[in-house]
Scaffold this motif. Structure first.
Motif, PDB file in Angstrom:
ATOM      1  N   ARG A   1       0.905  -1.300   0.003  1.00  9.66           N
ATOM      2  CA  ARG A   1      -0.537  -0.419   0.009  1.00  9.66           C
ATOM      3  C   ARG A   1       1.160   1.447  -0.313  1.00  9.66           C
ATOM      4  O   ARG A   1       0.530   2.207  -0.806  1.00  9.66           O
ATOM      5  CB  ARG A   1      -0.655  -0.243   1.162  1.00  9.66           C
ATOM      6  CG  ARG A   1      -1.727   1.228   1.245  1.00  9.66           C
ATOM      7  CD  ARG A   1      -2.909   1.487   2.548  1.00  9.66           C
ATOM      8  NE  ARG A   1      -1.940   1.644   4.011  1.00  9.66           N
ATOM      9  CZ  ARG A   1      -1.454   2.038   3.749  1.00  9.66           C
ATOM     10  NH1 ARG A   1      -1.402   3.787   4.051  1.00  9.66           N
ATOM     11  NH2 ARG A   1      -0.434   2.239   5.250  1.00  9.66           N
ATOM     12  N   VAL A   2       1.690   1.122   0.944  1.00  9.09           N
ATOM     13  CA  VAL A   2       3.247   2.396   0.968  1.00  9.09           C
ATOM     14  C   VAL A   2       3.347   2.953  -0.081  1.00  9.09           C
ATOM     15  O   VAL A   2       2.921   3.965  -0.719  1.00  9.09           O
ATOM     16  CB  VAL A   2       3.629   1.921   2.217  1.00  9.09           C
ATOM     17  CG1 VAL A   2       5.008   3.612   1.908  1.00  9.09           C
ATOM     18  CG2 VAL A   2       2.963   2.268   3.441  1.00  9.09           C
ATOM     19  N   MET A   3       3.632   1.869  -1.144  1.00  8.80           N
ATOM     20  CA  MET A   3       4.696   1.174  -2.315  1.00  8.80           C
ATOM     21  C   MET A   3       3.749   1.912  -2.703  1.00  8.80           C
ATOM     22  O   MET A   3       4.026   3.076  -4.593  1.00  8.80           O
ATOM     23  CB  MET A   3       5.500   0.517  -2.603  1.00  8.80           C
ATOM     24  CG  MET A   3       6.629  -0.006  -2.310  1.00  8.80           C
ATOM     25  SD  MET A   3       6.931  -1.659  -2.646  1.00  8.80           S
ATOM     26  CE  MET A   3       6.818  -2.641  -2.264  1.00  8.80           C
ATOM     27  N   ASP A   4       2.856   1.609  -3.340  1.00 12.48           N
ATOM     28  CA  ASP A   4       2.190   2.020  -4.303  1.00 12.48           C
ATOM     29  C   ASP A   4       1.361   3.587  -3.579  1.00 12.48           C
ATOM     30  O   ASP A   4       0.746   4.243  -5.024  1.00 12.48           O
ATOM     31  CB  ASP A   4       0.427   0.879  -4.343  1.00 12.48           C
ATOM     32  CG  ASP A   4       0.483  -0.046  -4.620  1.00 12.48           C
ATOM     33  OD1 ASP A   4       1.216  -0.393  -5.419  1.00 12.48           O
ATOM     34  OD2 ASP A   4      -0.837  -0.716  -4.375  1.00 12.48           O
ATOM     35  N   ASP A   5       1.251   4.032  -3.302  1.00 10.25           N
ATOM     36  CA  ASP A   5       0.709   5.528  -2.888  1.00 10.25           C
ATOM     37  C   ASP A   5       1.833   5.996  -2.995  1.00 10.25           C
ATOM     38  O   ASP A   5       2.007   7.321  -3.986  1.00 10.25           O
ATOM     39  CB  ASP A   5       0.398   5.825  -1.070  1.00 10.25           C
ATOM     40  CG  ASP A   5      -0.353   5.554  -0.823  1.00 10.25           C
ATOM     41  OD1 ASP A   5      -1.317   4.645  -1.832  1.00 10.25           O
ATOM     42  OD2 ASP A   5      -0.446   5.575   0.571  1.00 10.25           O
ATOM     43  N   ILE A   6       3.138   5.583  -2.770  1.00  7.74           N
ATOM     44  CA  ILE A   6       4.078   6.741  -2.863  1.00  7.74           C
ATOM     45  C   ILE A   6       4.906   7.075  -5.432  1.00  7.74           C
ATOM     46  O   ILE A   6       4.580   7.843  -5.377  1.00  7.74           O
ATOM     47  CB  ILE A   6       5.567   6.165  -3.076  1.00  7.74           C
ATOM     48  CG1 ILE A   6       5.903   6.523  -1.269  1.00  7.74           C
ATOM     49  CG2 ILE A   6       6.760   6.395  -3.014  1.00  7.74           C
ATOM     50  CD1 ILE A   6       6.689   5.756  -0.803  1.00  7.74           C
ATOM     51  N   ARG A   7       4.572   5.915  -4.934  1.00  4.31           N
ATOM     52  CA  ARG A   7       4.342   5.066  -6.928  1.00  4.31           C
ATOM     53  C   ARG A   7       3.292   6.633  -7.445  1.00  4.31           C
ATOM     54  O   ARG A   7       2.992   7.570  -8.517  1.00  4.31           O
ATOM     55  CB  ARG A   7       4.457   3.888  -7.567  1.00  4.31           C
ATOM     56  CG  ARG A   7       3.740   4.686  -8.880  1.00  4.31           C
ATOM     57  CD  ARG A   7       3.262   3.104  -9.305  1.00  4.31           C
ATOM     58  NE  ARG A   7       3.538   2.567 -10.781  1.00  4.31           N
ATOM     59  CZ  ARG A   7       4.816   2.746 -12.347  1.00  4.31           C
ATOM     60  NH1 ARG A   7       6.170   3.312 -11.806  1.00  4.31           N
ATOM     61  NH2 ARG A   7       4.446   3.329 -13.237  1.00  4.31           N
ATOM     62  N   LYS A   8       1.154   6.275  -6.899  1.00  3.69           N
ATOM     63  CA  LYS A   8       0.885   7.631  -7.220  1.00  3.69           C
ATOM     64  C   LYS A   8       1.490   9.210  -7.223  1.00  3.69           C
ATOM     65  O   LYS A   8       0.740   9.536  -8.139  1.00  3.69           O
ATOM     66  CB  LYS A   8      -0.867   7.025  -6.190  1.00  3.69           C
ATOM     67  CG  LYS A   8      -1.732   7.617  -6.895  1.00  3.69           C
ATOM     68  CD  LYS A   8      -2.802   7.528  -6.155  1.00  3.69           C
ATOM     69  CE  LYS A   8      -3.189   6.856  -5.376  1.00  3.69           C
ATOM     70  NZ  LYS A   8      -3.921   6.598  -4.453  1.00  3.69           N
ATOM     71  N   ASN A   9       1.477   8.643  -5.649  1.00  7.26           N
ATOM     72  CA  ASN A   9       2.747  10.682  -5.725  1.00  7.26           C
ATOM     73  C   ASN A   9       3.388  10.769  -6.676  1.00  7.26           C
ATOM     74  O   ASN A   9       3.411  12.314  -7.083  1.00  7.26           O
ATOM     75  CB  ASN A   9       3.319  10.911  -4.740  1.00  7.26           C
ATOM     76  CG  ASN A   9       2.072  10.740  -2.930  1.00  7.26           C
ATOM     77  OD1 ASN A   9       0.632  10.957  -3.385  1.00  7.26           O
ATOM     78  ND2 ASN A   9       2.290  10.263  -1.837  1.00  7.26           N
TER      79      ASN A   9
END
Length: 150
Positions: free
Chosen positions: A128-136
């Motif tokens: 989830r954290v990696m997905d959020d960072i990629r989205k940002n």
């Protein structure tokens, strides 16, 4: 303590040894990570254009074109016509599908080994954290691919 700095430092310290060992494991099948990523994508999201593959890997289209060309020469991928006659879509050949199954076993064993002792809950949080960072990154425009003229 600056946890964002520590996070990114740890990420960089993880990435290189992960990719080095992954390439070593893939070398048993005479592949490298970029080739494996294309084979993986085509097996799971078949067929795909070069632009779709480029966006998935986050690299420029010429890089994907070279890698796909290598896979074509090896007999693992083939071009098929899309809905539009000008559109070239890539898909795995039977040899490519067989290779995927063989490599999948190798990669699964490697991933299982390096995730030993990590709980499913921690993995879900990390994903989830990696997905959020990629989205940002992609929302800020820094993660765009294929926009340079070089």
């Amino acid at each position: 303590m600056n946890y964002s700095r520590k996070f990114f430092h740890k990420l960089l310290m993880l990435y290189r040894p992960f990719e080095k060992r992954l390439n070593s494991e893939l070398g048993k099948h005479e592949l490298h990570r970029a080739q494996w990523t294309i084979i993986y994508y085509l097996e799971n999201f078949n067929p795909a254009t070069l632009v779709e593959l480029s966006n998935y890997q986050g690299v420029e289209k010429p890089t994907i074109t070279r890698t796909v060309g290598q896979l074509e020469e090896l007999g693992y991928v083939v071009q098929v016509r899309g809905k539009d006659k000008r559109e070239k879509r890539m898909q795995l050949t039977e040899a490519g599908k067989q290779l995927y199954q063989e490599v999948r076993e190798t990669v699964d064993a490697y991933e299982e080994e390096i995730l030993r002792g990590i709980s499913e809950e921690d993995l879900k949080t990390a994903i989830r954290v990696m997905d959020d960072i990629r989205k940002n990154i992609t929302q800020s425009g820094d993660g765009e691919v294929g926009t340079s003229e070089t």
